[in-house]
Motif scaffolding. Structure first.
Motif, PDB file in Angstrom:
ATOM      1  N   CYS A   1       3.192   7.040   7.292  1.00 42.54           N
ATOM      2  CA  CYS A   1       1.694   6.826   7.701  1.00 42.54           C
ATOM      3  C   CYS A   1       0.641   7.873   7.324  1.00 42.54           C
ATOM      4  O   CYS A   1      -0.354   8.056   8.303  1.00 42.54           O
ATOM      5  CB  CYS A   1       1.370   6.599   9.220  1.00 42.54           C
ATOM      6  SG  CYS A   1       2.165   4.913   9.672  1.00 42.54           S
ATOM      7  N   THR A   2       0.760   8.372   6.338  1.00 44.97           N
ATOM      8  CA  THR A   2      -0.424   9.594   5.764  1.00 44.97           C
ATOM      9  C   THR A   2      -1.164   8.769   4.948  1.00 44.97           C
ATOM     10  O   THR A   2      -0.720   7.882   4.317  1.00 44.97           O
ATOM     11  CB  THR A   2       0.466  10.807   5.295  1.00 44.97           C
ATOM     12  OG1 THR A   2       1.244  10.319   4.351  1.00 44.97           O
ATOM     13  CG2 THR A   2       1.034  11.647   6.357  1.00 44.97           C
ATOM     14  N   SER A   3      -2.555   9.157   4.595  1.00 44.97           N
ATOM     15  CA  SER A   3      -3.357   8.698   3.624  1.00 44.97           C
ATOM     16  C   SER A   3      -2.885   8.788   2.377  1.00 44.97           C
ATOM     17  O   SER A   3      -3.134   8.059   1.569  1.00 44.97           O
ATOM     18  CB  SER A   3      -4.641   9.339   3.903  1.00 44.97           C
ATOM     19  OG  SER A   3      -4.581  10.824   3.375  1.00 44.97           O
ATOM     20  N   SER A   4      -1.932   9.769   1.928  1.00 40.23           N
ATOM     21  CA  SER A   4      -1.069   9.704   0.683  1.00 40.23           C
ATOM     22  C   SER A   4       0.030  10.213   0.933  1.00 40.23           C
ATOM     23  O   SER A   4       0.529  11.031   2.103  1.00 40.23           O
ATOM     24  CB  SER A   4      -1.906  10.780  -0.445  1.00 40.23           C
ATOM     25  OG  SER A   4      -1.650  12.022  -0.340  1.00 40.23           O
ATOM     26  N   LEU A   5       1.124  10.241   0.192  1.00 43.28           N
ATOM     27  CA  LEU A   5       2.342  10.719   0.383  1.00 43.28           C
ATOM     28  C   LEU A   5       2.556  11.930  -0.515  1.00 43.28           C
ATOM     29  O   LEU A   5       3.876  12.130  -0.470  1.00 43.28           O
ATOM     30  CB  LEU A   5       3.417   9.413  -0.194  1.00 43.28           C
ATOM     31  CG  LEU A   5       3.623   8.271   0.908  1.00 43.28           C
ATOM     32  CD1 LEU A   5       4.608   7.351   0.245  1.00 43.28           C
ATOM     33  CD2 LEU A   5       3.517   8.477   2.199  1.00 43.28           C
TER      34      LEU A   5
ATOM     35  N   GLN B   1       2.048   2.072  -3.436  1.00 44.48           N
ATOM     36  CA  GLN B   1       0.969   2.282  -4.386  1.00 44.48           C
ATOM     37  C   GLN B   1       0.834   3.821  -4.086  1.00 44.48           C
ATOM     38  O   GLN B   1       0.489   4.632  -5.072  1.00 44.48           O
ATOM     39  CB  GLN B   1      -0.229   1.659  -3.917  1.00 44.48           C
ATOM     40  CG  GLN B   1      -0.428   0.075  -4.607  1.00 44.48           C
ATOM     41  CD  GLN B   1      -1.482  -0.693  -4.033  1.00 44.48           C
ATOM     42  OE1 GLN B   1      -1.902  -0.493  -3.055  1.00 44.48           O
ATOM     43  NE2 GLN B   1      -1.653  -1.795  -4.778  1.00 44.48           N
ATOM     44  N   ASN B   2       0.886   4.320  -2.768  1.00 40.10           N
ATOM     45  CA  ASN B   2       0.801   5.856  -2.585  1.00 40.10           C
ATOM     46  C   ASN B   2       1.985   6.539  -2.993  1.00 40.10           C
ATOM     47  O   ASN B   2       1.862   7.537  -3.373  1.00 40.10           O
ATOM     48  CB  ASN B   2       0.962   5.848  -0.801  1.00 40.10           C
ATOM     49  CG  ASN B   2      -0.510   5.310  -0.178  1.00 40.10           C
ATOM     50  OD1 ASN B   2      -1.334   5.225  -0.891  1.00 40.10           O
ATOM     51  ND2 ASN B   2      -0.416   5.237   1.051  1.00 40.10           N
TER      52      ASN B   2
ATOM     53  N   LYS C   1       0.728  -1.334   0.135  1.00 41.41           N
ATOM     54  CA  LYS C   1      -0.050   0.189  -0.093  1.00 41.41           C
ATOM     55  C   LYS C   1       0.744   1.469  -0.036  1.00 41.41           C
ATOM     56  O   LYS C   1       0.523   2.206  -0.605  1.00 41.41           O
ATOM     57  CB  LYS C   1      -0.991   0.031   1.317  1.00 41.41           C
ATOM     58  CG  LYS C   1      -0.129   0.172   2.551  1.00 41.41           C
ATOM     59  CD  LYS C   1      -1.548   0.278   3.650  1.00 41.41           C
ATOM     60  CE  LYS C   1      -0.640   0.474   5.083  1.00 41.41           C
ATOM     61  NZ  LYS C   1      -1.908   0.486   6.079  1.00 41.41           N
ATOM     62  N   HIS C   2       2.038   1.282   0.587  1.00 40.46           N
ATOM     63  CA  HIS C   2       2.924   2.201   0.602  1.00 40.46           C
ATOM     64  C   HIS C   2       3.793   2.620  -0.675  1.00 40.46           C
ATOM     65  O   HIS C   2       3.788   3.524  -1.155  1.00 40.46           O
ATOM     66  CB  HIS C   2       3.729   2.233   1.570  1.00 40.46           C
ATOM     67  CG  HIS C   2       3.415   2.051   3.220  1.00 40.46           C
ATOM     68  ND1 HIS C   2       2.709   2.862   3.573  1.00 40.46           N
ATOM     69  CD2 HIS C   2       3.551   0.886   3.992  1.00 40.46           C
ATOM     70  CE1 HIS C   2       2.169   2.334   4.892  1.00 40.46           C
ATOM     71  NE2 HIS C   2       2.539   1.082   5.090  1.00 40.46           N
TER      72      HIS C   2
ATOM     73  N   ASN D   1       1.533   6.576  -6.877  1.00 42.92           N
ATOM     74  CA  ASN D   1       0.221   7.817  -7.124  1.00 42.92           C
ATOM     75  C   ASN D   1       1.037   9.127  -7.151  1.00 42.92           C
ATOM     76  O   ASN D   1       0.191  10.010  -7.786  1.00 42.92           O
ATOM     77  CB  ASN D   1      -0.855   7.665  -6.229  1.00 42.92           C
ATOM     78  CG  ASN D   1      -1.468   6.636  -6.267  1.00 42.92           C
ATOM     79  OD1 ASN D   1      -1.739   5.905  -7.104  1.00 42.92           O
ATOM     80  ND2 ASN D   1      -2.040   6.176  -5.046  1.00 42.92           N
ATOM     81  N   GLN D   2       1.972   9.367  -6.796  1.00 50.77           N
ATOM     82  CA  GLN D   2       2.615  10.937  -6.697  1.00 50.77           C
ATOM     83  C   GLN D   2       3.496  11.167  -7.940  1.00 50.77           C
ATOM     84  O   GLN D   2       3.957  12.281  -8.225  1.00 50.77           O
ATOM     85  CB  GLN D   2       3.597  11.091  -5.422  1.00 50.77           C
ATOM     86  CG  GLN D   2       2.534  11.029  -4.170  1.00 50.77           C
ATOM     87  CD  GLN D   2       1.481  11.805  -4.083  1.00 50.77           C
ATOM     88  OE1 GLN D   2       1.347  13.111  -4.445  1.00 50.77           O
ATOM     89  NE2 GLN D   2       0.228  11.042  -3.770  1.00 50.77           N
TER      90      GLN D   2
END
Length: 326
Positions: free
Chosen positions: A243-247, A62-63, A59-60, A66-67
């Motif tokens: 641990c933020t919802s998005s990076l 993927q985050n 998941k990290h 996404n950036q």
């Protein structure tokens, strides 16, 4: 001729005395530091991503992936000359794919076909790697002369800023004593300092930080990445929580730090701060640490922020009155 010279000298002295008695002060001229296309800032940056591919990391990844579109768009808008490569943390275990660049071609540039998707896919390295993460050892191998002369050839440039960004939810487990001085020495030896003596490499970390220990990334597990953070502190990099919802904010802050290092303009003399004026391509720029410039006294430099960060081919002019003027 001698009499004429004496008369001229007497006239000059008389003029000077009259000026002093009238309160006229002779001043040093203002100074201009012009940074135009002939002396443009060095826009070269080599970015190495260390991505943890142990369990719980998908998941990290993927985050982070996404950036990529925003990161690439911003680098391109400022005409940065970048190379980007990705390595994993897996130097042992069932899938020892660390220590070498992931994907084909081995690194990407602004001219790589389908650049955004190519880089996004490299960030998704999965969770099949070793749970004994050795990201710093992986970095060392990927930046070794042997690797860079063969499979990694072309990525590393002597005159570029080297940026390392590690994404991991655990401490580094590389087998080396005194890791902070060891890897600091490694990178110092690899990258010669800039002409002003500052380091030409910077380390950044997205993971569990000392202020985010309530950040649990796998069940109730939380481990601060102290080894990574030591290198961040040595090089003046950025540490951000994983641990933020998005990076998004993490990548934005790292990107801003890269721009600062590349676009800090060192002045030739100490200025009278109130006298500084800055123009980019002939347009006046306000003093602002949001979308403008500010003076950093500790390094005697002009620093740009936000929308005012200049493109690599911009003509930058800084006018100021020297502090030692009378």
């Amino acid at each position: 001729m001698k009499k004429e010279f004496s008369a001229l000298l007497a006239a000059m002295m008389s003029t000077a005395l009259m000026a002093c008695s009238s309160g006229v002060q002779f001043d040093l001229p203002e100074t201009s530091d012009n940074f135009d296309q002939s002396v443009t800032y060095n826009n070269k940056v080599d970015i190495l991503w260390i991505v943890d591919n142990s369990s719980s990391m998908l998941k990290h990844q993927q985050n982070l992936s996404n950036q990529v579109p925003d990161l690439v768009a911003r680098l391109n808008s400022l005409k940065m000359d970048y190379h980007m490569a990705v390595v994993t943390t897996s130097m042992g275990g069932p899938n020892p794919d660390g220590g070498r660049f992931i994907g084909s071609p081995k690194y990407v540039t602004s001219s790589t076909p389908d650049l955004v998707n190519s880089l996004k896919n490299r960030m998704i390295v999965g969770e099949a790697g070793s749970n004994n993460e050795r990201g710093l050892e992986s970095m060392e191998n990927a930046l070794s002369s042997g690797y860079l002369a063969n499979e990694g050839k072309g990525f590393f440039r002597n005159d570029a800023l080297l940026v390392v960004i590690a994404l991991s939810n655990e401490e580094d487990k590389s087998v080396v004593s005194n890791p902070s001085p060891y890897y600091t020495g490694l990178l110092d030896g690899l990258k010669r300092p800039w002409v002003d003596g500052s380091r030409s490499w910077v380390f950044n970390f997205i993971g569990v930080t000392p202020t985010s220990t309530n950040c649990t990334t796998f069940n109730d597990y939380s481990e601060v990445g102290w080894r990574f953070i030591d290198l961040v502190n040595v090089s003046g990099g950025v540490q951000e929580s994983i641990c933020t919802s998005s990076l998004g904010s993490a990548v934005t802050n790292i990107r801003a730090r890269i721009y600062q290092i590349l676009t800090d303009f060192k002045l030739s003399k100490k200025p009278v701060i109130e006298s500084i004026t800055v123009t980019i391509n002939g347009q006046s720029v306000p003093r602002s640490n949001v979308n403008g410039w500010d003076y950093i006294e500790s390094i005697n430099a002009i620093r740009f922020y936000g929308s005012a960060v200049p493109a690599a081919d911009a003509s930058i002019k800084v006018d100021f009155k020297p502090k030692d003027a009378n």
